[in-house]
Motif scaffolding. Structure first.
Motif, PDB file in Angstrom:
ATOM      1  N   GLY A 192     -12.640  33.481  -3.482  1.00  0.00           N
ATOM      2  CA  GLY A 192     -12.276  33.932  -2.635  1.00  0.00           C
ATOM      3  C   GLY A 192     -11.761  35.048  -3.893  1.00  0.00           C
ATOM      4  O   GLY A 192     -11.345  36.257  -4.279  1.00  0.00           O
ATOM      5  N   VAL A 193     -11.917  34.206  -5.591  1.00  0.00           N
ATOM      6  CA  VAL A 193     -11.853  35.087  -6.427  1.00  0.00           C
ATOM      7  C   VAL A 193     -12.685  36.223  -6.661  1.00  0.00           C
ATOM      8  O   VAL A 193     -13.393  37.267  -6.509  1.00  0.00           O
ATOM      9  CB  VAL A 193     -12.978  34.496  -7.840  1.00  0.00           C
ATOM     10  N   THR A 194     -14.398  36.316  -5.401  1.00  0.00           N
ATOM     11  CA  THR A 194     -15.240  36.919  -5.528  1.00  0.00           C
ATOM     12  C   THR A 194     -14.828  38.198  -4.800  1.00  0.00           C
ATOM     13  O   THR A 194     -15.200  39.205  -4.662  1.00  0.00           O
ATOM     14  CB  THR A 194     -17.131  36.652  -4.780  1.00  0.00           C
ATOM     15  N   VAL A 244      -3.584  40.233 -10.101  1.00  0.00           N
ATOM     16  CA  VAL A 244      -3.296  41.614  -9.382  1.00  0.00           C
ATOM     17  C   VAL A 244      -3.420  43.521  -9.590  1.00  0.00           C
ATOM     18  O   VAL A 244      -3.680  43.852  -9.608  1.00  0.00           O
ATOM     19  CB  VAL A 244      -2.811  41.649  -7.800  1.00  0.00           C
ATOM     20  N   ALA A 245      -1.828  43.420 -10.043  1.00  0.00           N
ATOM     21  CA  ALA A 245      -1.522  44.902 -10.824  1.00  0.00           C
ATOM     22  C   ALA A 245      -2.277  45.013 -11.538  1.00  0.00           C
ATOM     23  O   ALA A 245      -2.661  46.150 -11.537  1.00  0.00           O
ATOM     24  CB  ALA A 245       0.076  44.485 -11.313  1.00  0.00           C
ATOM     25  N   PHE A 246      -2.559  44.088 -12.535  1.00  0.00           N
ATOM     26  CA  PHE A 246      -3.958  44.860 -13.596  1.00  0.00           C
ATOM     27  C   PHE A 246      -5.001  44.888 -13.493  1.00  0.00           C
ATOM     28  O   PHE A 246      -5.159  46.287 -13.207  1.00  0.00           O
ATOM     29  CB  PHE A 246      -4.046  43.378 -14.935  1.00  0.00           C
ATOM     30  N   LEU A 247      -5.540  44.261 -12.450  1.00  0.00           N
ATOM     31  CA  LEU A 247      -6.754  44.673 -11.943  1.00  0.00           C
ATOM     32  C   LEU A 247      -6.443  45.945 -11.370  1.00  0.00           C
ATOM     33  O   LEU A 247      -7.486  46.862 -10.437  1.00  0.00           O
ATOM     34  CB  LEU A 247      -7.444  43.495 -11.146  1.00  0.00           C
ATOM     35  N   ASP A 262     -19.066  47.266 -16.550  1.00  0.00           N
ATOM     36  CA  ASP A 262     -17.780  47.275 -17.188  1.00  0.00           C
ATOM     37  C   ASP A 262     -16.721  46.954 -16.222  1.00  0.00           C
ATOM     38  O   ASP A 262     -16.562  45.736 -17.062  1.00  0.00           O
ATOM     39  CB  ASP A 262     -17.275  48.875 -18.286  1.00  0.00           C
ATOM     40  N   THR A 263     -16.551  47.457 -15.600  1.00  0.00           N
ATOM     41  CA  THR A 263     -15.142  46.796 -14.107  1.00  0.00           C
ATOM     42  C   THR A 263     -16.060  45.656 -13.672  1.00  0.00           C
ATOM     43  O   THR A 263     -14.538  44.422 -13.929  1.00  0.00           O
ATOM     44  CB  THR A 263     -14.918  47.867 -13.603  1.00  0.00           C
ATOM     45  N   ILE A 264     -17.018  45.701 -13.091  1.00  0.00           N
ATOM     46  CA  ILE A 264     -17.388  44.230 -12.946  1.00  0.00           C
ATOM     47  C   ILE A 264     -17.490  43.068 -14.216  1.00  0.00           C
ATOM     48  O   ILE A 264     -16.202  42.239 -13.358  1.00  0.00           O
ATOM     49  CB  ILE A 264     -19.066  44.235 -12.211  1.00  0.00           C
ATOM     50  N   ILE A 265     -18.098  43.420 -15.252  1.00  0.00           N
ATOM     51  CA  ILE A 265     -17.630  42.142 -15.998  1.00  0.00           C
ATOM     52  C   ILE A 265     -16.129  42.272 -17.031  1.00  0.00           C
ATOM     53  O   ILE A 265     -16.012  40.849 -16.328  1.00  0.00           O
ATOM     54  CB  ILE A 265     -18.649  42.766 -17.304  1.00  0.00           C
ATOM     55  N   LEU A 266     -15.450  43.046 -16.387  1.00  0.00           N
ATOM     56  CA  LEU A 266     -14.041  42.428 -16.987  1.00  0.00           C
ATOM     57  C   LEU A 266     -13.815  41.465 -15.889  1.00  0.00           C
ATOM     58  O   LEU A 266     -12.789  41.098 -15.509  1.00  0.00           O
ATOM     59  CB  LEU A 266     -12.640  43.781 -17.090  1.00  0.00           C
ATOM     60  N   SER A 267     -13.378  41.960 -14.183  1.00  0.00           N
ATOM     61  CA  SER A 267     -13.546  40.884 -13.391  1.00  0.00           C
ATOM     62  C   SER A 267     -14.095  39.856 -13.226  1.00  0.00           C
ATOM     63  O   SER A 267     -13.576  38.786 -12.973  1.00  0.00           O
ATOM     64  CB  SER A 267     -13.852  41.941 -11.526  1.00  0.00           C
ATOM     65  N   ILE A 268     -15.125  39.730 -13.506  1.00  0.00           N
ATOM     66  CA  ILE A 268     -16.092  38.221 -13.600  1.00  0.00           C
ATOM     67  C   ILE A 268     -15.020  37.575 -15.299  1.00  0.00           C
ATOM     68  O   ILE A 268     -15.373  36.646 -14.813  1.00  0.00           O
ATOM     69  CB  ILE A 268     -17.363  38.306 -13.703  1.00  0.00           C
TER      70      ILE A 268
END
Lengths: 198, 647, 331
Positions: free
Chosen positions: B389-391, C98-101, C39-45
């Motif tokens: 889900g998170v991915t 979700v809003a933040f992302l 950067d986006t990916i690392i933030l989301s991780i």
């Protein structure tokens, strides 16, 4: 089989009322089917490549006749169901026969229309536009043709078995199907032909 | 007739497959004749309209397909285990991953779930069968022969080779000249019609045939999930029907829908495919949520936490599932606005899904959790699916997806979603409801062994793929060079795949072992269940319920056990049942031949088969089947026998 | 927990197996677009790791505390309906996340769909990248040169790739420099890419395109400005011109090594119609289907022929194509 006399014959058993509800659900699935075909048509309508465009091939004359036939047949199938509710088998058979004949006329005109297109060099293979036109009209036409065969089958059953909960149920469901095809045709008439000719 | 096009040339592997298929077929035919089982097979199974037997056949077919798709998977993992492997060539690798995807989604996950639906839904709602039993048989045989049609492609003519998503123009006649994608369009079409009919059938069944007192908000969660799933089926499958028809027209009749010239539009296929394709994911996952909800409630001995929000979250998921399709091709150049819209709708799905996860966790809280095999799969689902889900949220971010798209990261993600979200669920459901259908449990010790093999190997197989994706390894590469550095992680993944196969073999062995040695269950309620299916005797008699139950609450059986409220108050009377019929089976066979002839553009036989279909439909319409009655005495006798004389 | 052990072991072992971050091409960016994405990916991780942690802690807690034990034998849990406050919490917090992302997504998508901030004052170098079978053709309309299967670009320079395909849908991807974009036969797509470190980077087609897919790679060489100028000059002086016949031969081949020419195919085989007005990436509402319809306005007069047909694009010159013809460079 419990028969509930307080309800119309076509709804009178649990199985019958389930079948009618089930058919409504099925028509619910037919809506996205035709909606998808319409979407494809709208995407394709201007992509006629080297082939003809809509206004170049559409002919209003036969179209009005076929539209008249199909709309009227929707009325006569209504009359057939009405006659069925009153138990008038002969009138019911008569109106069904008229309905099916008009359906047959509609199919005939559509086949004639297709043959004219092909004769003019506008085939399924010519362009994206013509592919989508043939498939949209063809799917509707195939439904009407199937409806014709189905209707004939029901008439034979009516003739042999009379108006029973089972045959009444079939006739009623058939009428739903027929009305639905009529509605689809109105959309085709407005958004394919009228819009295409304007 | 040009016989060349039937032949598949190639490796010993293909010839081996041909020989083994031929031997297996001969073996089955000889076996049936030797043991004089033809009549039994025809009377009890091929002509049955009993939802339980149809369900069992669905599940058997699904297990068979799991094996076929699993072999495909093993071949893929072996081919990519090390750089420059020479096990498969590019063409065969392409066919293998295409059929792996098609089979696992359409002919394994879906039928497994539809099988469980068939067995359980009428029982859970206190009904004697589905609304249209004969139509149900038609559904099954159309699915079955559609699946068979796709499967023979491997040895006759060649399999589809353009990926399970069959993007045009790659799937067009020009770039994929074998009959493989003809099989694709026809096999999926035939089984898709079957699925659509199932959708109609179960909507009517659930809405119209519930036991008295079972209002919508007293339906078990599995029933709810199945209802929503079938609504999705009814709205999504017609789109597939159209897409496949257009594909067939393009390939067989030279129409110009997805071509590169004459006004065709390749992007249209991608849109149509995913407008169906994304809801399809929820078609296999929502029922899984239902199964997990039942199992969690049962084995923590608690009612489901937040029932109402569980229902609403599923409804919201089903609506959103139709609004996210473009996230499968953010990279098609549709601009920031469109991509942002689809990003947000996609991420929004995380909210209702999160609600479900927390509700499950809070159902467990304050419960008394027992770790049976079905519960283990359910508990494994929560952490693993959460990774999926998170991915998924990460992939939903359009910008980031420019780097994940088409890579192994994506492959890892959807396996992390679909395997816990669908496969574990059907395995859990299989273990959970097995004693209900067959009257004995699967062995717990063997079941747990299989469980640990599967869970650990699953992670070993798929977790490395996240990293491979970030390293830049794209999906669907049949080979790669040493310098890429993809080797070690792929080897690890292959090792995991071997472990997974061991796990699945153990699972199958457990079925065999338990059939022979497990003690028969006489209680008919081995897990201390909560819903109506556990109120029937096991194995379940043909009529399901001798007396139609009266429902007063959610978890009616649990309530009746706890508070001694009688469920069955009426007297036993005669019960009406439908007759068996062979016509659905014959219809399926004719459809199979219709599809086969169309695949090879054999027009005359195809027209004959088409007429055959119409004749069969007419024959079914003219049938007057009034069914038969089981007398009250017979019902009482059956009940006594099944309940061990206690009633 | 019993079941967590193996999972942790697995996770740790993976950390050791991984040869460090540098081999993760996506997280080792060498250009502004790829850096934004990284950067986006690392933030989301990081955000997702937080979500995972919350779920896992709760999960382990309930499994340990409420498992069936000898001590709670016979305990029958009470009926529990749910709790409005709790349920509101786990609806609202995910909505905030979700809003933040979503904001992050819209911003970063906008960033990579346009010329990177630091190069916005430059006029981008236009390169047409087109795919055929399992090869990439790179046409430099401004320089009037063309290469096959490799592309050289100057460092610190905004480059605009215009992508299209002579066949199947392919996806142009240089992971260390920018995200990917499809190349299709029907329309042009645009990809902004720049390199800020001199070096050689692997580019590939990431979208499955048939038998030769696995070998459809090209080298992207980011060179200093001087080197680039020298290279262009050398190509113009030494490489042969690309004739129509030669180009047909190139299209027909399955795979090719590197090729270099001192003229482009754009003159006799123009790319599909220009749709930059839809693709500019700044906030144009475009429904997928509408997009298709609009873009076929050009189609009527300019149907793209099949790649195998004898007349590559030249049968129908596109009078309404707004983009400058290759013979008249952008600047």
């Amino acid at each position: 089989m419990k028969i509930d006399a307080s309800k119309p014959l076509e709804y009178s058993t649990e199985e019958n009322s389930n079948k009618i509800f089930g058919f409504w659900v099925f028509l619910g699935a037919e809506i996205p089917l035709f909606a998808t075909l319409f979407t494809v048509y709208f995407v394709m309508v201007n992509r006629f490549a080297d082939g003809p465009s809509g206004p170049e091939i559409f002919e209003i004359g036969p179209l009005l006749v076929s539209t008249f036939l199909l709309l009227t047949s929707s009325f006569t199938i209504g009359l057939a169901v009405h006659a069925m509710r009153h138990g008038y088998k002969k009138a019911m058979m008569f109106f069904m026969a008229i309905t099916l004949l008009m359906g047959l006329g509609f199919i005939g005109i559509e086949i004639e229309e297709f043959l004219t297109y092909v004769h003019e060099g506008a085939t399924l293979q010519t362009s994206g536009f013509l592919s989508s036109l043939f498939v949209l009209l063809g799917t509707h036409g195939a439904h009407v043709s199937f409806g014709f065969l189905w209707g004939v089958g029901i008439m034979i059953q009516l003739w042999r078995r009379g108006i029973t909960p089972a045959t009444a149920n079939k006739t009623f469901i058939f009428s739903l199907f027929w009305h639905f095809l009529d509605v689809v045709w109105i959309f085709i008439f407005s958004f394919v032909y009228l819009k295409g000719m304007m | 007739m040009d016989l060349e096009k039937f032949k598949v040339h190639g490796e010993p592997l293909i010839y081996g497959a041909m020989i083994s298929i031929a031997l297996a077929t001969i073996g089955i035919l000889v076996g049936l004749t030797y043991f004089k089982k033809w009549g039994y097979l025809w009377r009890e199974w091929l002509t049955t309209v009993d939802h339980k037997k149809i369900g069992v056949m669905y599940i058997l077919a699904a297990l068979l397909m799991l094996f076929r798709g699993g072999v495909d998977a093993m071949m893929m993992r072996l081919q990519t285990a090390a750089p420059e492997m020479k096990f498969l060539d590019a063409q065969h690798y392409n066919e293998v991953f295409t059929t792996h995807g098609l089979i696992m989604i359409l002919f394994m996950a879906m039928p497994f779930i539809i099988g469980l639906m068939n067995v359980i839904i009428p029982l859970q709602i206190g009904a004697r069968d589905v609304a249209f039993p004969r139509l149900n048989a038609v559904s099954f045989w159309l699915f079955f022969f559609g699946a068979m049609l796709l499967n023979i492609s491997f040895v006759i003519g060649g399999s589809p080779d353009a990926g399970w998503s069959a993007y045009f123009p790659l799937a067009s006649l020009e770039f994929s000249p074998t009959v493989g994608n003809n099989y694709y369009s026809l096999a999926l079409q035939i089984s898709g019609i079957g699925t659509l009919i199932t959708g109609v059938n179960f909507i009517v069944t659930i809405l119209k045939m519930r036991a008295p007192g079972m209002t919508l908000m007293k339906m078990p969660m599995f029933t709810w999930s199945v209802l929503i799933t079938n609504v999705i089926i009814v709205f999504a499958f017609p789109v597939l029907t159209v897409a496949l028809a257009l594909m067939m027209f393009d390939r067989l009749f030279g129409s110009q829908f997805f071509t590169m010239a004459n006004g065709g539009m390749d992007m249209l296929w991608a849109n149509l495919f995913w407008v169906w394709g994304h809801p399809e994911v929820y078609i296999v996952i929502l029922p899984a949520f239902g199964i997990y909800s039942e199992i969690i409630a049962t084995f923590s001995k608690k009612n489901l936490y937040g029932y109402t929000s569980m229902v609403f979250s599923m409804v919201i998921i089903s609506l959103l599932s139709f609004l996210v399709w473009a996230h499968h091709f953010y990279t098609m150049g549709q601009g920031v606005m469109v991509n942002s819209f689809f990003s947000i709708t996609t991420m929004a799905i995380a909210v209702p899904t999160g609600v479900k996860i927390f509700n499950w966790l809070f159902t467990l809280r304050k419960g008394r959790i027992t770790f049976t095999t079905p519960m283990l799969y359910t508990l494994a689902f929560i952490p693993i699916f959460t990774i999926g889900g998170v991915t998924g949220v990460m992939l939903a971010m359009a910008s980031a997806d420019y780097q994940y798209h088409n890579t192994m990261f994506l492959v890892a993600h959807f396996h992390y979603v679909l395997i816990p979200g669908a496969v574990f669920a059907v395995i859990a459901g299989f273990h959970y409801w097995f004693p209900k259908v067959f009257g004995f449990r699967l062995n717990e010790r063997l079941g747990k062994h299989a469980f640990w093999w599967i869970i650990i190997s699953f992670n070993v197989t798929f977790f490395p793929l996240f990293f491979l994706g970030l390293m830049g390894m794209t999906r669907r590469m049949y080979t790669y060079s040493e310098e890429t550095g993809f080797g070690p992680l792929n080897m690890l993944s292959f090792a995991g795949a071997v472990g997974l196969s061991i796990g699945f073999l153990l699972l199958v062995y457990n079925i065999y072992w338990s059939t022979r040695y497990m003690p028969r269950d006489t209680t008919s309620d081995p897990w201390d269940g909560r819903t109506l299916e556990w109120a029937t005797p096991s194995p379940i008699p043909a009529y399901n319920f001798a007396i139609v139950p009266k429902v007063k609450s959610l978890d009616p059986f649990w309530e009746s056990k706890q508070k001694n409220i009688p469920l069955f108050e009426d007297k036993i009377t005669k019960i009406h049942l439908p007759n068996n019929t062979g016509k659905p089976f014959i219809l399926g066979v004719i459809f199979f031949f219709l599809g086969f002839f169309l695949v090879f553009s054999m027009w005359i036989p195809a027209i004959v088969a088409g007429v055959g279909v119409i004749v069969m439909l007419a024959a079914m319409s003219f049938d007057q089947d009034h069914g038969f009655y089981v007398s009250a005495e017979e019902v009482i006798a059956t009940e006594k026998k099944l309940r061990g004389e206690t009633v | 927990m019993k079941k967590k052990g193996p999972l942790y072991a697995l996770f740790l072992s993976l950390l050791f197996i991984l040869p460090g971050c540098s081999s993760l091409a996506v997280l080792n960016p060498k250009g502004p677009a790829a850096r934004t994405l990284s950067d986006t990916i690392i933030l989301s991780i990081v955000v997702m790791a937080f979500v995972l942690a919350v779920v896992y802690i709760l999960y382990i807690f309930v499994l340990v505390k409420y498992r069936a034990k000898k001590s709670n034998e016979g305990y029958i849990p009470e009926h529990e309906e749910g709790n409005k406050v709790l349920e509101a919490i786990w609806i609202i917090i995910p909505i905030i996340i979700v809003a933040f992302l979503s904001v992050v997504t819209v911003k970063s998508t906008h960033a990579v769909e346009n010329v990177a901030n630091e190069y916005q004052d430059q006029k981008p170098l236009v390169i047409y990248a087109s795919s055929s079978n399992w090869k990439w053709h790179f046409s430099y309309p401004e320089e009037g040169i063309e290469t096959v299967n490799y592309v050289n670009i100057p460092v610190h320079r905004a480059v605009e790739f215009r992508l299209y395909s002579f066949g199947t849908i392919t996806s142009f991807w240089v992971p260390q420099l920018a995200g990917q974009k499809y190349a299709m036969s029907d329309m042009l797509t645009y990809l902004n890419l720049s390199g800020d470190t001199v070096g050689s980077y692997i580019g590939k087609n990431s979208n499955f395109s048939g038998k030769g897919f696995a070998h459809m790679e090209f080298e992207t060489l980011v060179m200093t400005d001087a080197d680039y100028k020298d290279w262009v000059k050398e190509v113009k002086e030494t490489a042969p011109a690309l004739t129509e016949d030669e180009f047909k031969g190139l299209l027909a081949a399955d795979h090719l090594g590197r090729k270099t020419y001192s003229s482009t195919h754009l003159d006799f085989s123009p790319p599909p119609g220009d749709h930059s007005e839809h693709m500019s990436g700044d906030g144009m509402e475009m429904d997928m289907h509408n997009g298709g319809e609009e873009h076929e306005d050009n189609k009527e007069i300019h149907p793209s022929p099949a790649p195998s047909s004898q007349t590559e694009f030249d049968s129908n010159p596109a009078p309404e194509v707004e983009e400058p013809l290759p013979s008249s460079p952008v600047e």
